[in-house]
Scaffold this active site. Sequence first.
Site, PDB file in Angstrom:
ATOM      1  N   GLN A  86      56.072  41.611  36.381  1.00 14.53           N
ATOM      2  CA  GLN A  86      55.378  41.500  35.101  1.00 14.53           C
ATOM      3  C   GLN A  86      56.026  42.436  34.089  1.00 14.53           C
ATOM      4  OE1 GLN A  86      51.215  42.280  35.522  1.00 14.53           O
ATOM      5  NE2 GLN A  86      50.739  41.897  33.379  1.00 14.53           N
ATOM      6  N   ARG A  92      49.743  38.405  33.935  1.00 16.54           N
ATOM      7  CA  ARG A  92      50.057  37.999  35.301  1.00 16.54           C
ATOM      8  C   ARG A  92      50.216  36.488  35.395  1.00 16.54           C
ATOM      9  NH1 ARG A  92      46.034  41.932  35.446  1.00 16.54           N
ATOM     10  NH2 ARG A  92      46.576  43.851  36.556  1.00 16.54           N
ATOM     11  N   VAL A 126      48.428  36.809  41.761  1.00 18.79           N
ATOM     12  CA  VAL A 126      48.182  36.800  43.202  1.00 18.79           C
ATOM     13  C   VAL A 126      47.208  35.707  43.645  1.00 18.79           C
ATOM     14  CG1 VAL A 126      46.334  38.543  43.118  1.00 18.79           C
ATOM     15  CG2 VAL A 126      47.715  38.271  45.189  1.00 18.79           C
ATOM     16  N   ASP A 127      46.199  35.404  42.863  1.00 16.31           N
ATOM     17  CA  ASP A 127      45.238  34.374  43.260  1.00 16.31           C
ATOM     18  C   ASP A 127      45.910  33.007  43.318  1.00 16.31           C
ATOM     19  OD1 ASP A 127      42.721  36.128  43.048  1.00 16.31           O
ATOM     20  OD2 ASP A 127      43.576  36.308  41.043  1.00 16.31           O
ATOM     21  N   SER A 147      45.892  39.955  47.805  1.00 13.79           N
ATOM     22  CA  SER A 147      45.373  41.312  47.574  1.00 13.79           C
ATOM     23  C   SER A 147      44.195  41.298  46.617  1.00 13.79           C
ATOM     24  CB  SER A 147      46.477  42.239  47.060  1.00 13.79           C
ATOM     25  OG  SER A 147      47.075  41.716  45.882  1.00 13.79           O
ATOM     26  N   ASP A 152      41.798  46.457  41.549  1.00 14.18           N
ATOM     27  CA  ASP A 152      40.857  46.526  40.416  1.00 14.18           C
ATOM     28  C   ASP A 152      39.589  47.282  40.827  1.00 14.18           C
ATOM     29  OD1 ASP A 152      41.957  43.784  38.683  1.00 14.18           O
ATOM     30  OD2 ASP A 152      42.285  43.876  40.843  1.00 14.18           O
ATOM     31  N   ARG A 155      40.220  50.965  41.052  1.00 13.17           N
ATOM     32  CA  ARG A 155      40.269  51.551  39.704  1.00 13.17           C
ATOM     33  C   ARG A 155      38.858  51.758  39.164  1.00 13.17           C
ATOM     34  NH1 ARG A 155      45.185  47.515  37.825  1.00 13.17           N
ATOM     35  NH2 ARG A 155      46.916  48.934  38.338  1.00 13.17           N
ATOM     36  N   HIS A 179      42.466  38.546  39.568  1.00 20.29           N
ATOM     37  CA  HIS A 179      43.146  39.832  39.406  1.00 20.29           C
ATOM     38  C   HIS A 179      43.899  39.731  38.088  1.00 20.29           C
ATOM     39  CE1 HIS A 179      45.448  43.411  39.955  1.00 20.29           C
ATOM     40  NE2 HIS A 179      46.581  42.774  40.169  1.00 20.29           N
ATOM     41  N   THR A 230      53.424  48.905  38.022  1.00 20.51           N
ATOM     42  CA  THR A 230      52.452  49.600  38.882  1.00 20.51           C
ATOM     43  C   THR A 230      52.800  49.275  40.331  1.00 20.51           C
ATOM     44  OG1 THR A 230      50.798  47.850  39.134  1.00 20.51           O
ATOM     45  CG2 THR A 230      50.728  49.132  37.101  1.00 20.51           C
TER      46      THR A 230
END
Length: 315
Positions: A86, A92, A126-127, A147, A152, A155, A179, A230
């Site tokens: 990204q 995303r 990811v989804d 994941s 999230d 965090r 996500h 990240t």
Amino acid sequence: MNKFKGNKVVLIGNGMVGSSYAFSLVNQGIADELSIIDLDTNKVKGDVADLNHCVAYSPSPIRINAGTYEDCKDADLIVICAGAAQKPGETRLDLVAKNTNIFKGIVDEVMKTGFDGIFLIATNPVDVLSYAVMKLSGLPKERVIGSGTILDSARLQYNISEIFNVAPSSVDANMLGEHGDSSLAHWSHANVAGKSVKEVLDNKDPNAAEEMFVKTRDAAYEIIEAKGSTYYGVAMGLARITKAIFSDENAVLTVSGYLEGEYGHDGVYTGIPAVINRNGIREIIEVALDEDEQKKFAHSVDVLKGFQAPIDEIL
């Protein structure tokens, strides 16, 4: 899948997330064997040597090697961190078509080996990519895990812990849904030792809960702006999921799972609490959502389904 097999991980994608995950595995002594696959074979060679020099101080022995797809045939868990990263200003979901094409090549190579374990997906979005892996691999839904919102949720727990002055692990609060930008905080059940987080925040400032949600949701953009990407947080989240699988924990974690009627939705991977054990997702936990949360969750599902449509064309 035989729950008494070994604890072999094949990591595909040795970028910042992948290499941070590999270090987490070694540092925590989670796996027995780790094979690393990446197009940058020189970096793999260097990381394998560097990680092997950690083993003397690891909680348990681990065999680490530069792998090939042939290593997948007897793997218990394949973790995919490969794909386009990204970029600043990019969401995303902007990565969908780019990474779906990359994943098609990866999953085809893996399944040719006769792999019959669990996939754990970290690459964004990811989804949507978890959905792609399930379709490409033909494996049952419980053995393809994203994941999801594990990072999230971490965090959010950290941000709440700062307000309550408690350890993040003492905070019971989750982010649900995508996500990404359409995620939602599950405020109606967020608590510290049974004390409502939302009530405490509302008493502090009527806007405090929304401000904390935005801070949580947008954390990745700030980190990407500051250092390019990240990786530590999601790597630790992946390690936590891996531990839950290999230890047959039946731990409840907010991962990306495939809905088939849960929460009133079908045919989509999204972040929800699920019971994780040696067989993957044992079950999805349906937590109660208030009316506002139901609307936000439905919106998040609609967003993800919209981005799944091009995947079906690509596949």
